[in-house]
Design a protein around this motif. Structure first.
Motif, PDB file in Angstrom:
ATOM      1  N   UNK A 125     103.505  56.286  53.767  1.00  0.00           N
ATOM      2  CA  UNK A 125     102.378  56.996  53.179  1.00  0.00           C
ATOM      3  C   UNK A 125     102.911  58.285  52.579  1.00  0.00           C
ATOM      4  N   UNK A 126     102.825  58.389  51.248  1.00  0.00           N
ATOM      5  CA  UNK A 126     103.314  59.584  50.571  1.00  0.00           C
ATOM      6  C   UNK A 126     102.213  60.632  50.623  1.00  0.00           C
ATOM      7  N   UNK A 146      98.681  68.901  52.782  1.00  0.00           N
ATOM      8  CA  UNK A 146      98.086  68.250  53.953  1.00  0.00           C
ATOM      9  C   UNK A 146      99.156  67.890  54.970  1.00  0.00           C
ATOM     10  N   UNK A 177      97.539  64.173  41.843  1.00  0.00           N
ATOM     11  CA  UNK A 177      96.963  63.167  42.729  1.00  0.00           C
ATOM     12  C   UNK A 177      95.462  63.030  42.493  1.00  0.00           C
TER      13      UNK A 177
END
Lengths: 227, 227
Positions: free
Chosen positions: B77-78, B83, B163
DNA sequence: AAGTGGTCTAGACCACTAC
DNA sequence: TAGTGGTCTAGACCACTTA
């Protein structure tokens, strides 16, 4: 594009366009199947794919929500080292440098969930590509998973034997960059302190922990993933 | 275990037990659905899952074969860096160190499929965790993907803006271990030559290449994946 | 040309869980 | 307790690919 992929694409478009904002609830499968004029199973197929990709989160009774943080997922194919080398067009060979029973260090037993100081089989293997050091593999193996008589790891590499004969269920892998230790430098033929890409892998079997392995890669090694 | 998962498990067992050897053809969906007493769609669900996991290879007309090399797949999971830092319980902050238009170096344009020497936006961002350098991000951004007026990357990090606003379609990511360059050492506050975990990522959008980014992580950084 | 996997449908039952 | 997603069925059509 047709069928469930078209529906996946349209749902993804609405999410990206903020028509369905992060954290928000999206319409149920029933409603979507009516809107798109397809069976509910087809909508389910599309939403299942998006859930696997991490774009949405689904809960029974609670419905389907847009994921708060748009996570991107990449997939890594963990190769058998021999095939990895051959795929690069190089000759493969390995040397078994060490093979002994020894009490496993605490970090290893802790990660595998075995009692402290449990005796494990320690195997050190140097994998060579085109005659040059490629990876130094340092492995702690739970002897409980071995058959009687045990396989000859000087002939077949542990790496390969495990993949072929043990049903590996789950595990994790971590990558770090570390300076080469004296031992690693000597075996890999590099200067001590050289930046090495190190992979540490823990593997669980169906009913018992299987192995902990540390792979120290020769300089320049790339681990490539697609998404 | 019931339903399609039970069928997946049984098929997997037969493969591991060599009842169906690597490279061999397994029975068709029709035959399996009869044997297990379920609908063909249920068998299809199980086999589709195994194909996604890389255990079998399916071709129309040719049937389903056991994969020659048992590949294990791990998922990464990139994360959005902010975060990622917050998840570690640390305060997040970033500094935009550079922001200019410049002709992109050849390796960058080549990887993205842009003409040589194309002008791109170069952004250098230092991400800090708990006030200490965490990642140095060096990014080449295709200006064609930016709206007018362009966002203020001193306020919102490029990473995050992309993103949230650009539909990223595909790409690849590679990890290497490299000695810190003079520039990296200075910015990250480490000695030159320190082993750094470096990630290089290329991203394509729906109709144009988007970005190439190099992330140099502070020493000790781990990239963790589960499988 | 024929057999395979890929997909879709319409309907159904169930487990889970928020309310 | 009611609504949601997860799953299964029986049947069907189609694209693809190999023989």
């Amino acid at each position: 594009m047709q069928g469930w992929e078209a529906i996946r694409a349209e749902v993804l478009r609405r999410i990206r366009a903020r028509e369905w904002p992060p954290g928000g609830l999206i319409p149920g499968e029933e409603a979507l199947s009516e809107e798109f004029g397809v069976a509910r199973a087809t909508v389910n197929r599309a939403l299942t794919a998006l859930a696997e990709a991490g774009v949405i989160e689904r809960k029974k009774r609670a419905g389907t929500r847009v994921a708060e943080l748009p996570v991107r997922r990449a997939r890594l194919d963990i190769p058998v080292i021999r095939l990895d080398v051959l795929a690069r067009g190089l000759a493969y060979r390995f040397d078994l440098l060490a093979d002994r029973m020894a009490p496993a260090p605490v970090p290893v037993t802790a990660r595998l969930g075995l009692p402290e100081g449990a005796p494990m089989r320690y195997l050190e293997t140097l994998h060579l590509a085109g005659g040059r050091p490629y990876v130094l593999e340092s492995r702690w193996l739970n002897p409980a998973v071995l058959p009687e008589p045990a396989p000859d790891f000087a002939r077949e590499s542990v790496n390969e034997w495990l993949v072929m004969h043990v049903s590996l269920v789950s595990g994790d892998i971590a990558f770090t960059a570390e300076p080469a230790s004296a031992r690693e430098a000597e075996v890999l033929g590099v200067a001590p302190g050289t930046a090495l890409l190190v992979a540490e892998r823990t593997t669980q079997g169906t009913d018992a922990p299987v192995t902990f392995v540390r792979l120290a890669h020769a300089p320049g090694h790339r681990v490539q993933m697609a998404f």
